[in-house]
Write an enzyme that holds these catalytic residues in place. Sequence first.
Site, PDB file in Angstrom:
ATOM      1  NE  ARG A  39      -3.952  -2.187   2.073  1.00 30.46           N
ATOM      2  CZ  ARG A  39      -3.786  -3.463   2.371  1.00 30.46           C
ATOM      3  NH1 ARG A  39      -2.653  -3.879   2.899  1.00 30.46           N
ATOM      4  NH2 ARG A  39      -4.746  -4.343   2.149  1.00 30.46           N
ATOM      5  CD  GLN A 110       0.049  -8.591   8.058  1.00 32.02           C
ATOM      6  OE1 GLN A 110      -1.033  -8.318   7.553  1.00 32.02           O
ATOM      7  NE2 GLN A 110       0.810  -7.664   8.560  1.00 32.02           N
ATOM      8  CG  ASN A 111       6.349  -9.775   5.221  1.00 24.62           C
ATOM      9  OD1 ASN A 111       5.297  -9.196   4.960  1.00 24.62           O
ATOM     10  ND2 ASN A 111       7.383  -9.179   5.759  1.00 24.62           N
ATOM     11  CG  HIS A 130      -1.179 -13.655   5.457  1.00 31.10           C
ATOM     12  ND1 HIS A 130      -1.160 -12.303   5.231  1.00 31.10           N
ATOM     13  CD2 HIS A 130      -2.126 -13.845   6.415  1.00 31.10           C
ATOM     14  CE1 HIS A 130      -2.054 -11.697   6.018  1.00 31.10           C
ATOM     15  NE2 HIS A 130      -2.645 -12.622   6.744  1.00 31.10           N
ATOM     16  CB  CYS A 138      -4.703 -29.224  -6.534  1.00 28.12           C
ATOM     17  SG  CYS A 138      -6.192 -29.093  -7.552  1.00 28.12           S
ATOM     18  CB  CYS A 141      -8.327 -32.525  -5.744  1.00 27.95           C
ATOM     19  SG  CYS A 141      -6.549 -32.614  -6.045  1.00 27.95           S
ATOM     20  CB  CYS A 162      -3.945 -30.783  -9.910  1.00 27.98           C
ATOM     21  SG  CYS A 162      -4.099 -32.213  -8.850  1.00 27.98           S
ATOM     22  CB  CYS A 165      -8.378 -33.140 -10.116  1.00 33.21           C
ATOM     23  SG  CYS A 165      -7.896 -31.539  -9.429  1.00 33.21           S
ATOM     24  CB  THR A 202       1.819  -4.474   9.197  1.00 31.27           C
ATOM     25  OG1 THR A 202       0.448  -4.733   8.852  1.00 31.27           O
ATOM     26  CG2 THR A 202       1.928  -4.321  10.707  1.00 31.27           C
ATOM     27  CB  SER A 203      -1.318  -0.906   6.232  1.00 28.28           C
ATOM     28  OG  SER A 203      -1.840  -2.141   5.757  1.00 28.28           O
ATOM     29  CG  ASN A 226       4.319   1.139   9.859  1.00 27.22           C
ATOM     30  OD1 ASN A 226       4.927   0.276   9.224  1.00 27.22           O
ATOM     31  ND2 ASN A 226       3.161   1.625   9.446  1.00 27.22           N
TER      32      ASN A 226
HETATM   33  P1  CNA Z   1       0.922  -2.995   3.519  1.00 25.64           P
HETATM   34  O1  CNA Z   1      -0.547  -2.847   3.628  1.00 25.64           O
HETATM   35  O2  CNA Z   1       1.554  -2.667   2.220  1.00 25.64           O
HETATM   36  O3  CNA Z   1       1.568  -2.057   4.647  1.00 25.64           O
HETATM   37  C1  CNA Z   1       2.957  -1.863   4.725  1.00 25.64           C
HETATM   38  C2  CNA Z   1       3.225  -0.855   5.830  1.00 25.64           C
HETATM   39  O4  CNA Z   1       4.631  -0.756   5.982  1.00 25.64           O
HETATM   40  C3  CNA Z   1       2.697   0.549   5.534  1.00 25.64           C
HETATM   41  O5  CNA Z   1       2.101   1.087   6.688  1.00 25.64           O
HETATM   42  C4  CNA Z   1       3.964   1.332   5.155  1.00 25.64           C
HETATM   43  O6  CNA Z   1       3.885   2.686   5.513  1.00 25.64           O
HETATM   44  C5  CNA Z   1       5.001   0.617   5.968  1.00 25.64           C
HETATM   45  N1  CNA Z   1       6.335   0.703   5.355  1.00 25.64           N
HETATM   46  C6  CNA Z   1       6.703   0.336   4.105  1.00 25.64           C
HETATM   47  N2  CNA Z   1       8.029   0.553   3.916  1.00 25.64           N
HETATM   48  C7  CNA Z   1       8.475   1.078   5.087  1.00 25.64           C
HETATM   49  C8  CNA Z   1       9.744   1.528   5.522  1.00 25.64           C
HETATM   50  N3  CNA Z   1      10.825   1.486   4.733  1.00 25.64           N
HETATM   51  N4  CNA Z   1       9.853   2.027   6.765  1.00 25.64           N
HETATM   52  C9  CNA Z   1       8.779   2.091   7.591  1.00 25.64           C
HETATM   53  N5  CNA Z   1       7.549   1.657   7.237  1.00 25.64           N
HETATM   54  C10 CNA Z   1       7.401   1.165   6.001  1.00 25.64           C
HETATM   55  O7  CNA Z   1       1.403  -4.454   3.920  1.00 25.64           O
HETATM   56  P2  CNA Z   1       0.821  -5.413   5.047  1.00 25.64           P
HETATM   57  O8  CNA Z   1       1.878  -6.405   5.324  1.00 25.64           O
HETATM   58  O9  CNA Z   1       0.238  -4.660   6.177  1.00 25.64           O
HETATM   59  O10 CNA Z   1      -0.383  -6.110   4.269  1.00 25.64           O
HETATM   60  C11 CNA Z   1      -0.648  -7.408   4.453  1.00 25.64           C
HETATM   61  C12 CNA Z   1      -0.388  -8.247   3.186  1.00 25.64           C
HETATM   62  C13 CNA Z   1       0.805  -7.815   2.404  1.00 25.64           C
HETATM   63  C14 CNA Z   1      -0.056  -9.640   3.565  1.00 25.64           C
HETATM   64  O11 CNA Z   1      -1.083 -10.482   3.204  1.00 25.64           O
HETATM   65  C15 CNA Z   1       1.237 -10.021   2.806  1.00 25.64           C
HETATM   66  O12 CNA Z   1       1.169 -11.325   2.339  1.00 25.64           O
HETATM   67  C16 CNA Z   1       1.307  -9.075   1.712  1.00 25.64           C
HETATM   68  N6  CNA Z   1       2.608  -8.807   1.097  1.00 25.64           N
HETATM   69  C17 CNA Z   1       3.733  -9.466   1.482  1.00 25.64           C
HETATM   70  C18 CNA Z   1       4.963  -9.156   0.907  1.00 25.64           C
HETATM   71  C19 CNA Z   1       6.177  -9.905   1.358  1.00 25.64           C
HETATM   72  O13 CNA Z   1       6.102 -11.083   1.666  1.00 25.64           O
HETATM   73  N7  CNA Z   1       7.333  -9.229   1.422  1.00 25.64           N
HETATM   74  C20 CNA Z   1       5.045  -8.163  -0.064  1.00 25.64           C
HETATM   75  C21 CNA Z   1       3.864  -7.505  -0.445  1.00 25.64           C
HETATM   76  C22 CNA Z   1       2.664  -7.831   0.139  1.00 25.64           C
END
Ligand code: CNA
Length: 281
Positions: A39, A110-111, A130, A138, A141, A162, A165, A202-203, A226
């Site tokens: 985001r 969540q990554n 996640h 698959c 199935c 798959c 199936c 994370t947002s 953050n």
């Molecule tokens: P998001 O909604 O994109 O939020 C990211 C947050 O991190 C935001 O608030 C940004 O302001 C903050 N942010 C980004 N870069 C910086 C930085 N350099 N310094 C400080 N703050 C920073 O992502 P969420 O993880 O909250 O959303 C959940 C989703 C994203 C999950 O389901 C993940 O699977 C999914 N995702 C994962 C990856 C990964 O595995 N690296 C990449 C993209 C999305």
Amino acid sequence: MKNKVHKVEDVARGLKHAQRVLVMIGAGVSTASGIPDFRTPGSGIYDNLQKYDLPYPEAIFDINYFREKPEPFLAWAKEFFPGVNYKPNAVHYFVRLLLENKQLQRLYTQNIDGLEVMAGIPEDKIVAAHGTFTEAACIRCRGSAPIYEVKEHIMEGTIPRCATCDGLVKPTIVFFGENLPERFFLYESDVRACDYLICMGTSLEVWPFAGIAEFVPEGIPRLLINMTAVGSFGSRKDDSLLLGDLVENVTALVECLQWKDSLVKLCETACDDGFVSIESR
Ligand code: CNA
């Protein structure tokens, strides 16, 4: 909210005494490794999906959309398949240092990039809420499929199917519309046992993951590191916030904790061509 934005020295003083630190992280932790988050305006995945012609941004990770049109996700996965181009950064290694200091209770991520494991955090300390790219199944199935074959398809730009199936196969990362792994529910006991929460990158837009921060009992210190304030951070007496760039704030925190040398050493193990070490930032 303003009075909750703390000095890093004060945060370090509190964190030093914590014994069971629960850490929750999102995509912002991996942006310093070169993986865009969802985001962040401009660089986030959601702002760069025009080429996939999606009806709405989340569709790329929506199981119903994938069923109809798997190509956008597979194209994204080709670019961001873990282990191909990316390495852990100082934020992942900060969590590793909490572990080495016997303070890490659990890391909820969540990554889906697997960088926590690459940073040397053992799997029993990680809850990949996640899912990860380590297995595939698959979607019809539910039969498992060899991830290396799925990876080959992704890299060659063909659609994995798959063998049983002919349904679509995808890595077992959790899409919108799918259940979280059972292991996620460990959080119910973890929130009761922890004595400190750190939330980073994370947002907090995605539930039920975001709820972990809410279920931590009142009176337990909660630290948000953050770019911006998110969720309910700042609303409790024991909240503190370090806002701005994560690597900068984490590096400053680590310096106050006197762990800088260890962090530099760990980052150097990940350091080769193309990796930006904290010393050069
Ligand atoms: P998001 O909604 O994109 O939020 C990211 C947050 O991190 C935001 O608030 C940004 O302001 C903050 N942010 C980004 N870069 C910086 C930085 N350099 N310094 C400080 N703050 C920073 O992502 P969420 O993880 O909250 O959303 C959940 C989703 C994203 C999950 O389901 C993940 O699977 C999914 N995702 C994962 C990856 C990964 O595995 N690296 C990449 C993209 C999305």
